[in-house]
Design a protein around this motif. Structure first.
Motif, PDB file in Angstrom:
ATOM      1  N   GLY A   8      20.437  29.439 -28.991  1.00 42.19           N
ATOM      2  CA  GLY A   8      20.693  28.862 -27.671  1.00 42.19           C
ATOM      3  C   GLY A   8      21.781  29.584 -26.903  1.00 42.19           C
ATOM      4  N   VAL A   9      22.058  30.847 -27.271  1.00 45.99           N
ATOM      5  CA  VAL A   9      23.099  31.634 -26.594  1.00 45.99           C
ATOM      6  C   VAL A   9      22.466  32.364 -25.408  1.00 45.99           C
ATOM      7  CG1 VAL A   9      24.646  33.617 -26.817  1.00 45.99           C
ATOM      8  CG2 VAL A   9      24.530  31.907 -28.635  1.00 45.99           C
ATOM      9  N   ASN A  10      23.038  32.175 -24.213  1.00 47.24           N
ATOM     10  CA  ASN A  10      22.480  32.745 -22.988  1.00 47.24           C
ATOM     11  C   ASN A  10      23.127  34.087 -22.636  1.00 47.24           C
ATOM     12  OD1 ASN A  10      20.714  30.566 -22.443  1.00 47.24           O
ATOM     13  ND2 ASN A  10      22.456  29.373 -21.695  1.00 47.24           N
ATOM     14  N   LYS A  11      22.549  34.757 -21.636  1.00 44.31           N
ATOM     15  CA  LYS A  11      23.038  36.067 -21.191  1.00 44.31           C
ATOM     16  C   LYS A  11      24.509  36.029 -20.790  1.00 44.31           C
ATOM     17  CE  LYS A  11      18.638  37.772 -19.280  1.00 44.31           C
ATOM     18  NZ  LYS A  11      17.950  38.186 -18.040  1.00 44.31           N
ATOM     19  N   ALA A  58      30.395  31.940 -28.621  1.00 43.89           N
ATOM     20  CA  ALA A  58      29.046  32.210 -29.134  1.00 43.89           C
ATOM     21  C   ALA A  58      29.046  32.749 -30.559  1.00 43.89           C
ATOM     22  CB  ALA A  58      28.335  33.203 -28.215  1.00 43.89           C
ATOM     23  N   VAL A  59      30.199  33.187 -31.049  1.00 39.79           N
ATOM     24  CA  VAL A  59      30.249  33.870 -32.356  1.00 39.79           C
ATOM     25  C   VAL A  59      29.742  32.971 -33.480  1.00 39.79           C
ATOM     26  CG1 VAL A  59      31.763  34.909 -34.088  1.00 39.79           C
ATOM     27  CG2 VAL A  59      32.106  35.427 -31.678  1.00 39.79           C
ATOM     28  N   VAL A  85      34.033  39.252 -28.669  1.00 38.72           N
ATOM     29  CA  VAL A  85      34.054  39.596 -30.092  1.00 38.72           C
ATOM     30  C   VAL A  85      32.868  40.523 -30.343  1.00 38.72           C
ATOM     31  CG1 VAL A  85      33.865  38.718 -32.443  1.00 38.72           C
ATOM     32  CG2 VAL A  85      35.128  37.412 -30.714  1.00 38.72           C
ATOM     33  N   ARG A  86      33.108  41.591 -31.101  1.00 40.58           N
ATOM     34  CA  ARG A  86      32.064  42.596 -31.341  1.00 40.58           C
ATOM     35  C   ARG A  86      31.343  42.276 -32.629  1.00 40.58           C
ATOM     36  NH1 ARG A  86      30.860  46.790 -28.559  1.00 40.58           N
ATOM     37  NH2 ARG A  86      30.114  48.771 -29.348  1.00 40.58           N
ATOM     38  N   LEU A  89      25.948  32.226 -33.424  1.00 42.53           N
ATOM     39  CA  LEU A  89      25.096  33.342 -33.845  1.00 42.53           C
ATOM     40  C   LEU A  89      25.203  33.592 -35.344  1.00 42.53           C
ATOM     41  CD1 LEU A  89      25.766  35.752 -30.856  1.00 42.53           C
ATOM     42  CD2 LEU A  89      23.622  34.598 -31.376  1.00 42.53           C
ATOM     43  N   LEU A  90      26.414  33.489 -35.889  1.00 44.89           N
ATOM     44  CA  LEU A  90      26.586  33.700 -37.328  1.00 44.89           C
ATOM     45  C   LEU A  90      25.875  32.628 -38.144  1.00 44.89           C
ATOM     46  CD1 LEU A  90      30.339  34.810 -37.507  1.00 44.89           C
ATOM     47  CD2 LEU A  90      28.315  36.258 -37.707  1.00 44.89           C
ATOM     48  N   LYS A  91      25.876  31.387 -37.636  1.00 44.71           N
ATOM     49  CA  LYS A  91      25.271  30.278 -38.382  1.00 44.71           C
ATOM     50  C   LYS A  91      23.760  30.181 -38.169  1.00 44.71           C
ATOM     51  CE  LYS A  91      29.408  27.331 -38.361  1.00 44.71           C
ATOM     52  NZ  LYS A  91      30.037  26.123 -37.761  1.00 44.71           N
ATOM     53  N   LYS A  92      23.308  30.391 -36.912  1.00 48.84           N
ATOM     54  CA  LYS A  92      21.917  30.082 -36.587  1.00 48.84           C
ATOM     55  C   LYS A  92      21.006  31.304 -36.502  1.00 48.84           C
ATOM     56  CE  LYS A  92      22.809  25.698 -34.287  1.00 48.84           C
ATOM     57  NZ  LYS A  92      22.465  24.826 -33.144  1.00 48.84           N
TER      58      LYS A  92
END
Length: 523
Positions: free
Chosen positions: A472-475, A496-497, A446-447, A500-503
């Motif tokens: 906590g999102v990794n490579k 991961a979307v 997802v972009r 990232l949007l929430k945290k």
């Protein structure tokens, strides 16, 4: 140098047994040159690119020389990131499989009390980031006054990340008679100053020259897979592409044997080559492959060295190679004599970071490709069968079967007869019992759109660190990162979307609060 084997380097039997289990047939250049130097007790600077086998180059001699009479920590390895600390720790653990050695990775983001308890219970080798190691030193729970080895891994990256003061404080707190090992892809002035200040006068400098990379005539793709689907994924690829001549690479001799046996059971025209096979067997297999009576060859890197076949259409990395230069050597088996070639790699999410390192090293783009569905396979086989039927109809060879077909015409519709014959051909050519139309992980990233860019002096490394610190999102969950002047686009996995949007949304990256949203279009 190709004749050097691990058992020529002076390593003990426990370590050699572990290396054999790992599937390595012979040392890489950095390993062959560094291991003897370290076993002789010299300090060493190893200059080599990421992915050339540096961890084994320093890990094996350290394990070989650990003194059991020393109480407490005997070796410390400094790495720039927590991801690398975990990776290096795991690699040393594999080398230490038959050695009684206790390892501990230490880095920020994990409870420090657990690391403190582990150190108090007794640890031989600590692998960690400078910040966390310094924290443990200042708490007086990590003691370096008796260590035998200090390793600075990816030293240039640690300097780029601003760790120079931390590194110097750690070195000053360590045993003065230690053996110091420094590994770095580049040698900036700060690294040279560091080595002169803290390494012995007789330090050995070993530089591995980067080989020429030529992959311009090769179309490179990867398939993201789940480990359990690796074999079915390969079968789907072979059934759709129908390569006329392909080399399939495995990392280990055992892997070659197991894959060949499984493919042969399912009717594929395949044989294997690896270092344990006799020369006669290997030459006979290679002859059949050159003559075209063998479609698929499964091989290890070492066994494939003598292969010089011009008409190889596909190279498939069933296992992602264990060092990056091997990738270049592997895919160079296709695309020869100005022909185009295709290189495929099967990659699990955990291996995605290696893929990005390969892209950086080769300065090329490895495009994502969706695993074939059953519909794709059917369509490919259908077109192939139709083309063969048309070719046959243009000749007279089929006419002796006309009377037999006329008999069937009295009882059946000839369209049904033709369909039945096509079904028989299709069934014979499909060896794997596919049950689901599609397999594997989600087919697309997802972009995301982020309101920071070059004007904020943001780089990809900081972006990855921001994702990890805030969500906590990794490579492994991050794909392409495109940083523009005032904003950025980042491809992330579907899982991961929401995180990232929430945290991460609204959190500060550098001097700016970042707004994140799902992109409404392409770049």
């Amino acid at each position: 140098m190709n004749e050097i084997k691990f058992n020529n380097l002076g390593l003990n039997n426990n370590i050699l047994k572990s290396i054999d289990d790992m599937g390595f047939e012979e040392p890489s250049q950095i390993q062959a040159e560094v291991i003897p130097v370290l076993l002789q007790g010299f300090d060493a600077i190893g200059q080599a690119q990421t992915g050339t086998g540096k961890t084994l180059a320093f890990g094996a001699p350290i394990l070989n020389a650990l003194d059991p009479s020393i109480k407490g920590v005997k070796a410390i390895v400094l790495t720039p990131t927590r991801e690398l600390a975990i990776q290096v720790n795991d690699e040393i653990a594999r080398i230490a499989k038959y050695s009684r050695v206790r390892l501990l990775p230490v880095y920020g983001g994990q409870p420090i009390d657990r690391q403190i308890r582990a150190l108090r219970n007794g640890i031989d080798i600590v692998v960690g980031t400078p910040g966390r190691i310094l924290d443990l030193l200042r708490r007086n729970v990590l003691h370096l006054q008796d260590i035998q080895f200090l390793v600075l891994d990816e030293a240039d990256e640690m300097l780029n990340m601003g760790f120079i003061d931390d590194i110097e404080e750690i070195i000053k707190n360590s045993n003065k008679s230690r053996q110091t090992l420094l590994f770095s892809a580049t040698m900036p002035a700060e690294i040279k100053k560091l080595s002169k200040r803290y390494m012995k006068d007789d330090t050995k400098h070993i530089s591995i020259v980067k080989s020429t990379v030529t992959v311009s005539t090769i179309d490179q793709y990867y398939f993201e897979i789940k480990h359990k689907d690796r074999f079915e994924s390969l079968c789907r690829i072979l059934d759709v592409d129908e390569p006329s001549s392909a080399i399939i690479f495995c990392n280990t001799k055992r892997g070659v044997d197991e894959l060949v046996e499984t493919l042969q059971i399912r009717g594929y025209n395949v044989e294997g080559m690896h270092g344990d096979m006799s020369q006669n067997v290997r030459l006979n297999t290679l002859r059949k492959f050159k003559e075209g009576s063998l479609e698929f060859l499964v091989a290890t890197d070492v066994a494939a060295r003598g292969i010089d076949v011009e008409n190889i259409t596909h190279v498939i990395n069933y296992d992602i190679p264990q060092d990056i230069e091997s990738y270049v050597h592997r895919i160079g088996r296709t695309g020869r004599a100005n022909r185009t070639g295709i290189a495929y790699s099967l990659v699990t999410p955990r291996e995605y970071i290696t893929l990005k390192q390969i892209e950086k090293y080769t300065k090329s783009k490895i495009k994502r490709k969706d695993l074939p569905t059953i519909d794709d396979i059917f369509s490919s086989k259908y077109n192939n069968i139709i083309n063969r039927v048309k070719e046959t109809l243009e000749k007279d060879d089929y006419k002796r079967f006309v009377p037999l077909t006329a008999e069937l015409d009295e009882e059946y519709n000839l369209v049904d007869v033709a369909a039945a014959l096509m079904h028989m051909v299709y069934s014979k050519e499909i060896s794997y019992e596919y049950t689901e139309n599609s397999i594997g992980t989600s087919s697309a990233f997802v972009r995301l759109f982020l309101t920071v860019g070059r004007m904020d002096r943001v780089n990809p490394k900081q972006m990855l660190q921001f994702f990890n610190d805030t969500a906590g999102v990794n490579k492994e969950d991050v794909g392409d990162i495109d940083i523009m002047e005032k904003f950025s686009f980042v491809d992330v996995s579907e899982r991961a979307v929401d995180l990232l949007l929430k945290k991460s949304n609204g959190k500060r990256l550098g001097n700016r609060k970042v707004k994140i949203e799902v992109s409404k279009g392409k770049k």
